[in-house]
Design an enzyme around this catalytic site. Structure first.
Site, PDB file in Angstrom:
ATOM      1  N   LYS A 183      14.943   9.926   0.490  1.00 28.18           N
ATOM      2  CA  LYS A 183      14.887   9.513  -0.227  1.00 28.18           C
ATOM      3  C   LYS A 183      13.170   8.758  -0.411  1.00 28.18           C
ATOM      4  CE  LYS A 183      15.012   5.952  -3.032  1.00 28.18           C
ATOM      5  NZ  LYS A 183      13.988   6.615  -3.088  1.00 28.18           N
ATOM      6  N   GLU A 259      15.703  -1.762   8.544  1.00 29.14           N
ATOM      7  CA  GLU A 259      14.154  -2.799   9.064  1.00 29.14           C
ATOM      8  C   GLU A 259      13.724  -3.270   7.396  1.00 29.14           C
ATOM      9  OE1 GLU A 259      12.882  -2.462  11.153  1.00 29.14           O
ATOM     10  OE2 GLU A 259      14.744  -1.220  12.863  1.00 29.14           O
ATOM     11  N   CYS A 293       5.362  -5.070   7.233  1.00 32.17           N
ATOM     12  CA  CYS A 293       5.893  -5.380   7.564  1.00 32.17           C
ATOM     13  C   CYS A 293       5.833  -7.035   8.330  1.00 32.17           C
ATOM     14  CB  CYS A 293       7.758  -4.905   7.540  1.00 32.17           C
ATOM     15  SG  CYS A 293       7.367  -3.920   9.031  1.00 32.17           S
ATOM     16  N   GLU A 394       7.775 -13.812   1.878  1.00 33.87           N
ATOM     17  CA  GLU A 394       6.972 -12.558   2.022  1.00 33.87           C
ATOM     18  C   GLU A 394       5.965 -12.208   1.081  1.00 33.87           C
ATOM     19  OE1 GLU A 394       8.891  -8.898   3.001  1.00 33.87           O
ATOM     20  OE2 GLU A 394       7.630  -8.231   4.517  1.00 33.87           O
TER      21      GLU A 394
HETATM   22  P1  NAD Z   1      12.069  -1.844  -1.343  1.00 35.93           P
HETATM   23  O1  NAD Z   1      12.880  -2.684  -1.570  1.00 35.93           O
HETATM   24  O2  NAD Z   1      11.761  -1.927  -3.249  1.00 35.93           O
HETATM   25  O3  NAD Z   1      12.110  -0.258  -1.264  1.00 35.93           O
HETATM   26  C1  NAD Z   1      12.527   0.357  -0.786  1.00 35.93           C
HETATM   27  C2  NAD Z   1      13.304   1.695  -0.923  1.00 35.93           C
HETATM   28  O4  NAD Z   1      14.774   0.729  -1.593  1.00 35.93           O
HETATM   29  C3  NAD Z   1      12.850   2.293  -2.197  1.00 35.93           C
HETATM   30  O5  NAD Z   1      12.736   3.985  -2.128  1.00 35.93           O
HETATM   31  C4  NAD Z   1      13.665   1.836  -2.831  1.00 35.93           C
HETATM   32  O6  NAD Z   1      13.563   3.339  -4.589  1.00 35.93           O
HETATM   33  C5  NAD Z   1      14.855   2.096  -2.309  1.00 35.93           C
HETATM   34  N1  NAD Z   1      16.157   0.803  -3.336  1.00 35.93           N
HETATM   35  C6  NAD Z   1      15.889  -0.244  -4.331  1.00 35.93           C
HETATM   36  N2  NAD Z   1      17.059  -0.393  -4.753  1.00 35.93           N
HETATM   37  C7  NAD Z   1      17.973   0.383  -4.330  1.00 35.93           C
HETATM   38  C8  NAD Z   1      19.073   0.340  -4.364  1.00 35.93           C
HETATM   39  N3  NAD Z   1      19.605  -0.308  -5.258  1.00 35.93           N
HETATM   40  N4  NAD Z   1      20.239   1.107  -4.023  1.00 35.93           N
HETATM   41  C9  NAD Z   1      19.577   2.039  -2.903  1.00 35.93           C
HETATM   42  N5  NAD Z   1      18.102   2.397  -2.550  1.00 35.93           N
HETATM   43  C10 NAD Z   1      16.985   1.274  -3.155  1.00 35.93           C
HETATM   44  O7  NAD Z   1      10.727  -2.096  -0.329  1.00 35.93           O
HETATM   45  P2  NAD Z   1       9.119  -1.563  -0.617  1.00 35.93           P
HETATM   46  O8  NAD Z   1       9.063  -2.573  -1.961  1.00 35.93           O
HETATM   47  O9  NAD Z   1       9.489   0.087  -0.928  1.00 35.93           O
HETATM   48  O10 NAD Z   1       8.360  -2.099   0.644  1.00 35.93           O
HETATM   49  C11 NAD Z   1       8.103  -3.290   0.907  1.00 35.93           C
HETATM   50  C12 NAD Z   1       9.404  -4.026   2.273  1.00 35.93           C
HETATM   51  O11 NAD Z   1       9.358  -2.998   2.720  1.00 35.93           O
HETATM   52  C13 NAD Z   1       8.825  -5.403   2.657  1.00 35.93           C
HETATM   53  O12 NAD Z   1      10.071  -6.146   2.103  1.00 35.93           O
HETATM   54  C14 NAD Z   1       8.317  -4.829   3.834  1.00 35.93           C
HETATM   55  O13 NAD Z   1       8.565  -5.692   4.811  1.00 35.93           O
HETATM   56  C15 NAD Z   1       9.608  -3.918   4.078  1.00 35.93           C
HETATM   57  N6  NAD Z   1       9.483  -3.779   5.093  1.00 35.93           N
HETATM   58  C16 NAD Z   1       9.575  -3.189   6.537  1.00 35.93           C
HETATM   59  C17 NAD Z   1       9.659  -2.676   7.616  1.00 35.93           C
HETATM   60  C18 NAD Z   1      10.184  -2.655   9.305  1.00 35.93           C
HETATM   61  O14 NAD Z   1      10.297  -1.691   9.784  1.00 35.93           O
HETATM   62  N7  NAD Z   1      10.955  -3.867   9.230  1.00 35.93           N
HETATM   63  C19 NAD Z   1       8.577  -1.552   7.094  1.00 35.93           C
HETATM   64  C20 NAD Z   1       7.983  -1.525   6.219  1.00 35.93           C
HETATM   65  C21 NAD Z   1       8.211  -2.042   4.719  1.00 35.93           C
END
Ligand code: NAD
Length: 504
Positions: A183, A259, A293, A394
């Site tokens: 997803k 992650e 990230c 962040e």
């Molecule tokens: P997000 O947490 O809003 O969304 C990530 C994913 O989770 C999306 O596909 C979203 O649709 C899904 N999601 C949202 N609510 C959910 C739920 N209740 N159940 C299951 N899935 C759900 O994150 P974002 O805004 O898309 O990305 C930014 C974040 O990602 C930042 O905090 C960044 O640091 C982190 N990130 C971490 C890494 C790493 O490797 N550590 C890499 C890239 C991004």
């Protein structure tokens, strides 16, 4: 070359059980070009019904389909076919990501050209997965272990590097023999759908092995996380979402890798090569518009060189060329999503209210400045105290907090005084200091005299609130395997049936 001239929305279908399908409900949602702010494509809005179909397809493919009877060597060859097809389509995949995500074309082409390495590496590893014969402590037994795939894996990915982060999960999962349902983020689904069309559909991968459900997190994401036939969740995203995913998954004892977010310290000692460190500080926070990230969003500068360093830093950051991410000369692109744009601006206000001193940027970038609808100027705050919210939370945007430190102990204390532990940078010419500080920093990755480098060979993941588990390198494949112990008794049965069979 990216074409923005057509106004008609491109209509995507998703890929489930080897077929191109609409969402069962027929619903779609729009995806936007962050540079123009205009919608450019329609994506199927998958919900629980679609997730059920996709997970059932993945479970069938895992239990009975041709995938589960492939030899490990043949699985490795399948991964190498995927790698070759990514190489063939790297430029097109990069352009789609630029359109949907607003990342720079220069960074994207580098990413999609490098992505095949993950599939070559794990393709090579596929037939090196092996158990062991164990010399158990009784002569009549023959014992061995099997390394088996965990089953159906669900990948949930964020919007900031959609293809790369899906690839980091897909390559080890396939090498291990798992089947998957992915997803992608609702903001950036298009590049994965193009990847399925150009790469997976042509790579002779059996139906059901890789499925995609496009849709919203709270609906499609939660349906995946709670589905009883999903054995493992590999999640990349925000820390709050990760906590929710972890909690839901734990109810049915799914394996989870997370992650998550970061607030990484980039530490500049006074014995560094200053120009290298300035460039490393810029790349740590303004590359990818800070939407990474591993952003080095806390710049710790030793007080002895603070003023000289900051002067050079601000001068270089001021030169950054904002603009169209599809142009090779652009250095800072748009913010990817409208909520993220608002969030960045609100953190700039928070920092000002906390008393941090803004010496560059500090607001939206206008058209005249190379910006547009969702652009934020590269922003630098001085006089930041590590306990301020701007230093602890962040932002995920081009906003740098500069914090002074006195000596090595002070730097390490400030660096570790944070809930996160994803990355850290150290700039020094002293070998002793480099190794010493690298050891004392509580983070999954420490870069010395470089920043934001990744490789398929190096484990990647977080300490503390930055995550669980590791992607990349040999370690990643363990997350998709489980160990079975087999006991063969070649001697007589019998003995006291009411007590545990222990040695002697
Ligand atoms: P997000 O947490 O809003 O969304 C990530 C994913 O989770 C999306 O596909 C979203 O649709 C899904 N999601 C949202 N609510 C959910 C739920 N209740 N159940 C299951 N899935 C759900 O994150 P974002 O805004 O898309 O990305 C930014 C974040 O990602 C930042 O905090 C960044 O640091 C982190 N990130 C971490 C890494 C790493 O490797 N550590 C890499 C890239 C991004």
């Amino acid at each position: 070359m990216l074409d923005r001239t057509t106004t008609e929305l491109k209509k995507y279908r998703t890929y489930i059980d080897g077929k191109w399908v609409d969402a069962a409900s027929g619903k779609t949602f729009q995806t936007f070009d962050p540079y123009t702010g205009e919608p450019w494509a329609l994506i199927p809005k998958c919900e629980k019904a679609d997730v059920d179909i996709a997970v059932e397809a993945a479970a069938r493919a895992f239990d009975t389909g041709p995938w589960c009877s492939l030899t490990q060597t043949a699985r490795g060859k399948a991964l190498r076919r995927i790698a070759a097809l990514i190489e063939k389509h790297a430029e097109h995949l990069a352009e789609i990501e630029v359109r949907d995500n607003g990342k720079l074309i220069s960074e994207m082409v580098a990413q999609t050209r490098y992505l095949p390495e993950w599939f070559y590496y794990y393709g090579g590893l596929a037939d090196k997965i092996q158990g062991a014969v164990v010399p158990v402590d009784r002569p009549e037994h023959f014992n061995y272990t099997l390394r088996e795939p965990v089953g159906v894996c669900a990948f949930i990915t964020p919007w900031n590097s959609p293809l790369m982060l899906a690839g980091w999960k897909l390559a080890p999962a396939l090498a291990a023999g798992c089947t998957v349902v992915i997803k992608p983020s609702e903001y950036t689904s298009a590049s994965l759908l193009e990847f399925m069309r150009l790469v997976i559909a042509d790579a002779d991968i059996p139906p059901g092995v890789i499925n995609v459900v496009t849709g919203y997190g709270a609906v499609a994401g939660e349906a995946l996380v709670t589905h009883p036939k999903v054995a493992k969740i590999a999640f990349t995203g925000g820390t709050a979402t990760g906590a929710r995913v972890n909690e839901l998954a734990s109810r049915s004892f799914k394996k989870v890798s997370l992650e998550l977010g970061g607030k990484s310290p980039n530490i500049v000692f006074d014995d560094c090569i200053i120009d290298d460190a300035v460039s490393g500080a810029i790349s740590g926070i303004f590359a990818a518009t800070g939407q990474t990230c591993i952003a080095g969003s806390r710049l710790l500068v030793q007080e002895t060189i603070h003023d000289v360093f900051v002067e050079k830093l601000v001068a270089m950051a001021r030169q950054a060329r904002l603009g169209d991410p599809s142009k090779a000369e652009t250095q800072v692109g748009p913010v990817t999503t409208p909520p993220q744009y608002e969030k960045i601006l609100s953190y700039i206000d928070i920092a000002k209210a906390e008393g941090a001193r803004c010496v560059l940027g500090g607001g939206p970038a206008t058209k005249e400045e190379g910006g547009g609808r969702y652009f934020v100027k590269p922003t630098i705050f001085l006089d930041v105290d590590n306990r301020m919210r701007i230093a602890q939370e962040e932002v995920f945007g081009p906003v740098l907090s500069v914090i002074r430190f006195k000596d090595e102990d002070d730097a390490v204390r400030i660096a570790n005084d944070i809930a996160y532990g994803l990355g850290a940078g150290v700039w020094t010419q002293s070998v002793k200091r480099a190794h010493g500080v690298a050891k004392r920093i509580k983070a999954g990755t420490v870069w010395v005299n470089t920043y934001r480098a990744v490789s398929f060979l190096m484990p990647f993941g977080g300490y503390k609130a930055s995550g669980l588990g590791r992607e990349n390198g040999m370690e990643a494949i363990d997350g998709y395997l489980q160990t079975k112990s087999v006991w063969i008794n070649n001697g007589p049965g019998g003995g006291n049936p009411f007590i545990m069979k222990t040695a002697s």
